[in-house]
Scaffold this motif. Sequence first.
Motif, PDB file in Angstrom:
ATOM      1  N   ASN A 112       0.855  -1.138   0.044  1.00 31.46           N
ATOM      2  CA  ASN A 112       0.007   0.187  -0.261  1.00 31.46           C
ATOM      3  C   ASN A 112       0.489   0.990  -0.252  1.00 31.46           C
ATOM      4  O   ASN A 112       0.532   2.614  -0.058  1.00 31.46           O
ATOM      5  N   LYS A 113       1.712   1.401   0.302  1.00 30.52           N
ATOM      6  CA  LYS A 113       2.916   2.409   0.403  1.00 30.52           C
ATOM      7  C   LYS A 113       3.332   2.101  -0.491  1.00 30.52           C
ATOM      8  O   LYS A 113       3.541   3.577  -1.162  1.00 30.52           O
ATOM      9  N   SER A 114       3.777   1.350  -1.791  1.00 26.11           N
ATOM     10  CA  SER A 114       4.196   1.530  -2.516  1.00 26.11           C
ATOM     11  C   SER A 114       3.488   2.099  -3.259  1.00 26.11           C
ATOM     12  O   SER A 114       3.521   2.835  -4.651  1.00 26.11           O
ATOM     13  N   ILE A 115       2.363   2.082  -3.511  1.00 25.42           N
ATOM     14  CA  ILE A 115       1.466   2.246  -4.648  1.00 25.42           C
ATOM     15  C   ILE A 115       0.868   3.730  -4.677  1.00 25.42           C
ATOM     16  O   ILE A 115       0.936   4.453  -5.033  1.00 25.42           O
ATOM     17  N   LYS A 116       1.221   4.345  -3.226  1.00 25.51           N
ATOM     18  CA  LYS A 116       0.942   5.647  -3.119  1.00 25.51           C
ATOM     19  C   LYS A 116       1.682   6.444  -4.156  1.00 25.51           C
ATOM     20  O   LYS A 116       1.672   7.493  -4.329  1.00 25.51           O
ATOM     21  N   ILE A 117       2.624   6.254  -4.088  1.00 23.92           N
ATOM     22  CA  ILE A 117       3.874   6.507  -4.730  1.00 23.92           C
ATOM     23  C   ILE A 117       3.713   6.353  -5.653  1.00 23.92           C
ATOM     24  O   ILE A 117       3.898   7.016  -6.892  1.00 23.92           O
ATOM     25  N   LEU A 118       3.597   5.551  -6.085  1.00 19.59           N
ATOM     26  CA  LEU A 118       3.390   4.749  -7.772  1.00 19.59           C
ATOM     27  C   LEU A 118       2.089   5.426  -7.826  1.00 19.59           C
ATOM     28  O   LEU A 118       2.037   5.887  -9.725  1.00 19.59           O
ATOM     29  N   GLU A 119       1.029   5.899  -7.624  1.00 18.84           N
ATOM     30  CA  GLU A 119      -0.561   6.772  -8.153  1.00 18.84           C
ATOM     31  C   GLU A 119       0.431   7.852  -7.957  1.00 18.84           C
ATOM     32  O   GLU A 119      -0.160   9.254  -9.713  1.00 18.84           O
ATOM     33  N   ARG A 120       1.276   8.665  -7.444  1.00 17.52           N
ATOM     34  CA  ARG A 120       1.362   9.475  -8.219  1.00 17.52           C
ATOM     35  C   ARG A 120       2.617  10.316  -8.583  1.00 17.52           C
ATOM     36  O   ARG A 120       2.756  11.442  -9.435  1.00 17.52           O
ATOM     37  N   THR A 121       3.122   9.250  -9.452  1.00 16.05           N
ATOM     38  CA  THR A 121       4.543   9.746 -10.237  1.00 16.05           C
ATOM     39  C   THR A 121       4.062  10.130 -11.628  1.00 16.05           C
ATOM     40  O   THR A 121       4.643  11.574 -11.552  1.00 16.05           O
ATOM     41  N   ILE A 168      10.132   9.685 -19.508  1.00 15.01           N
ATOM     42  CA  ILE A 168       8.515   9.745 -19.665  1.00 15.01           C
ATOM     43  C   ILE A 168       8.690   8.625 -20.436  1.00 15.01           C
ATOM     44  O   ILE A 168       8.166   8.111 -20.450  1.00 15.01           O
ATOM     45  N   GLY A 169       9.789   8.163 -21.703  1.00 21.65           N
ATOM     46  CA  GLY A 169       9.415   7.789 -22.862  1.00 21.65           C
ATOM     47  C   GLY A 169       9.628   5.987 -22.523  1.00 21.65           C
ATOM     48  O   GLY A 169       8.697   5.010 -22.777  1.00 21.65           O
ATOM     49  N   HIS A 170      10.898   6.587 -21.626  1.00 16.45           N
ATOM     50  CA  HIS A 170      11.977   5.345 -20.667  1.00 16.45           C
ATOM     51  C   HIS A 170      10.321   4.371 -19.371  1.00 16.45           C
ATOM     52  O   HIS A 170      10.131   3.314 -19.381  1.00 16.45           O
ATOM     53  N   LEU A 171       9.603   5.576 -19.147  1.00 22.24           N
ATOM     54  CA  LEU A 171       8.478   5.000 -18.356  1.00 22.24           C
ATOM     55  C   LEU A 171       7.191   4.760 -18.977  1.00 22.24           C
ATOM     56  O   LEU A 171       6.501   3.631 -18.531  1.00 22.24           O
ATOM     57  N   ILE A 172       7.438   4.743 -20.067  1.00 20.05           N
ATOM     58  CA  ILE A 172       5.572   4.221 -20.441  1.00 20.05           C
ATOM     59  C   ILE A 172       6.418   2.655 -20.936  1.00 20.05           C
ATOM     60  O   ILE A 172       5.506   1.841 -20.853  1.00 20.05           O
ATOM     61  N   HIS A 173       7.357   3.150 -21.580  1.00 19.87           N
ATOM     62  CA  HIS A 173       7.720   1.880 -22.000  1.00 19.87           C
ATOM     63  C   HIS A 173       7.976   0.170 -20.500  1.00 19.87           C
ATOM     64  O   HIS A 173       7.288  -0.836 -20.649  1.00 19.87           O
ATOM     65  N   GLY A 174       8.164   0.431 -19.638  1.00 15.92           N
ATOM     66  CA  GLY A 174       7.842  -0.222 -18.371  1.00 15.92           C
ATOM     67  C   GLY A 174       7.009  -0.292 -18.052  1.00 15.92           C
ATOM     68  O   GLY A 174       6.657  -1.714 -18.522  1.00 15.92           O
ATOM     69  N   GLU A 175       6.154   0.288 -18.531  1.00 13.66           N
ATOM     70  CA  GLU A 175       4.694  -0.148 -18.284  1.00 13.66           C
ATOM     71  C   GLU A 175       4.025  -0.993 -19.058  1.00 13.66           C
ATOM     72  O   GLU A 175       3.085  -1.739 -18.712  1.00 13.66           O
ATOM     73  N   ARG A 176       4.323  -0.826 -20.613  1.00 14.00           N
ATOM     74  CA  ARG A 176       3.605  -2.014 -21.873  1.00 14.00           C
ATOM     75  C   ARG A 176       4.813  -3.426 -20.636  1.00 14.00           C
ATOM     76  O   ARG A 176       4.388  -4.410 -21.094  1.00 14.00           O
ATOM     77  N   GLU A 197       1.649  14.194 -25.261  1.00  8.51           N
ATOM     78  CA  GLU A 197       0.193  13.544 -25.940  1.00  8.51           C
ATOM     79  C   GLU A 197       1.953  12.114 -24.660  1.00  8.51           C
ATOM     80  O   GLU A 197       1.160  10.578 -23.994  1.00  8.51           O
ATOM     81  N   LEU A 198       2.775  12.368 -24.122  1.00  9.16           N
ATOM     82  CA  LEU A 198       4.111  11.149 -23.493  1.00  9.16           C
ATOM     83  C   LEU A 198       2.074  11.210 -22.008  1.00  9.16           C
ATOM     84  O   LEU A 198       2.629  10.193 -20.905  1.00  9.16           O
ATOM     85  N   LEU A 199       2.826  12.393 -21.580  1.00 10.29           N
ATOM     86  CA  LEU A 199       2.475  12.334 -19.980  1.00 10.29           C
ATOM     87  C   LEU A 199       1.093  11.732 -19.657  1.00 10.29           C
ATOM     88  O   LEU A 199       0.836  11.220 -18.960  1.00 10.29           O
ATOM     89  N   GLU A 200      -0.003  12.052 -21.255  1.00  9.96           N
ATOM     90  CA  GLU A 200      -1.300  11.920 -21.158  1.00  9.96           C
ATOM     91  C   GLU A 200      -1.038   9.944 -21.114  1.00  9.96           C
ATOM     92  O   GLU A 200      -1.949   9.175 -20.862  1.00  9.96           O
ATOM     93  N   GLU A 201      -0.707   9.314 -22.186  1.00 11.99           N
ATOM     94  CA  GLU A 201       0.034   7.891 -22.261  1.00 11.99           C
ATOM     95  C   GLU A 201       0.846   7.244 -20.895  1.00 11.99           C
ATOM     96  O   GLU A 201      -0.290   6.349 -20.488  1.00 11.99           O
ATOM     97  N   PHE A 202       1.319   7.861 -20.925  1.00  9.65           N
ATOM     98  CA  PHE A 202       1.927   7.603 -19.124  1.00  9.65           C
ATOM     99  C   PHE A 202       0.922   7.615 -18.204  1.00  9.65           C
ATOM    100  O   PHE A 202       0.639   6.319 -17.188  1.00  9.65           O
ATOM    101  N   THR A 203       0.107   8.036 -17.585  1.00  7.81           N
ATOM    102  CA  THR A 203      -0.877   8.431 -16.665  1.00  7.81           C
ATOM    103  C   THR A 203      -1.595   7.338 -17.453  1.00  7.81           C
ATOM    104  O   THR A 203      -1.866   6.661 -15.793  1.00  7.81           O
ATOM    105  N   ARG A 204      -2.776   6.755 -18.231  1.00  6.89           N
ATOM    106  CA  ARG A 204      -3.451   6.009 -18.462  1.00  6.89           C
ATOM    107  C   ARG A 204      -2.836   4.437 -18.090  1.00  6.89           C
ATOM    108  O   ARG A 204      -3.652   4.031 -17.600  1.00  6.89           O
ATOM    109  N   LEU A 205      -1.613   4.531 -18.788  1.00  8.63           N
ATOM    110  CA  LEU A 205      -0.633   2.994 -18.453  1.00  8.63           C
ATOM    111  C   LEU A 205      -0.475   2.807 -17.301  1.00  8.63           C
ATOM    112  O   LEU A 205      -1.114   2.053 -16.474  1.00  8.63           O
ATOM    113  N   ARG A 206      -0.098   3.804 -16.370  1.00 10.41           N
ATOM    114  CA  ARG A 206      -0.180   3.643 -14.676  1.00 10.41           C
ATOM    115  C   ARG A 206      -1.325   3.456 -14.290  1.00 10.41           C
ATOM    116  O   ARG A 206      -1.495   2.595 -13.056  1.00 10.41           O
ATOM    117  N   GLN A 207      -2.097   4.279 -14.310  1.00  9.87           N
ATOM    118  CA  GLN A 207      -4.036   3.587 -14.321  1.00  9.87           C
ATOM    119  C   GLN A 207      -4.406   2.090 -14.552  1.00  9.87           C
ATOM    120  O   GLN A 207      -4.281   2.365 -13.338  1.00  9.87           O
TER     121      GLN A 207
END
Length: 175
Positions: free
Chosen positions: A6-15, A46-54, A92-102
């Motif tokens: 739960n502590k990790s999720i709180k950080i991951l949600e905010r990134t 941000i692109g790197h984080l998107i790739h990580g989500e995928r 566009e990258l910010l929108e994609e990252f937000t969607r993928l992280r959710q």
Amino acid sequence: MNFELNKSIKILERTPAVFRALFQDLDCEWATINEGPKTWSAYDIIGHLIHGERTDWIPRAKIILGDNEDKTFKPFDRFAQETLSKGKSTNELLEEFTRLRQESLQQLKAWKLTDEDLNKKGVHPELGAVTLAQLLSTWTIHDLAHINQLSRVMVKHYANDVGPWKNYIRLLKDL
């Protein structure tokens, strides 16, 4: 062990919100400055984080939690964003990252992981056996490390412009 899901999720949600707060609708220069050749800008991160989500965090967790005997992860291309982000704006990258992280966090929460699940193992192609708790801890720290990185890059952008205050800013003392 300090890990608590739960502590990790709180950080991951905010990134995503941290990145949006800093870079959404901001002059492109701030998102693309870096520390020199072969270093990353916020745009790259941000692109790197998107790739990580995928391809990294949730896909690897699925391998650990899955029924297949082979628990070996596919190698992660740490530089895939160099081609995957081409032609996209920072917004566009910010929108994609937000969607993928959710989506990733919805999946993570839906699993209702137990301590037994968190102790299950997968096989990293370079590091060997790792637990789900270690993977999820790394995901959390990975986000924080990249937030640190982008702050450092932005601080150094004005390094020569702060005059004598450079002595008060630890990040600038080593330049």
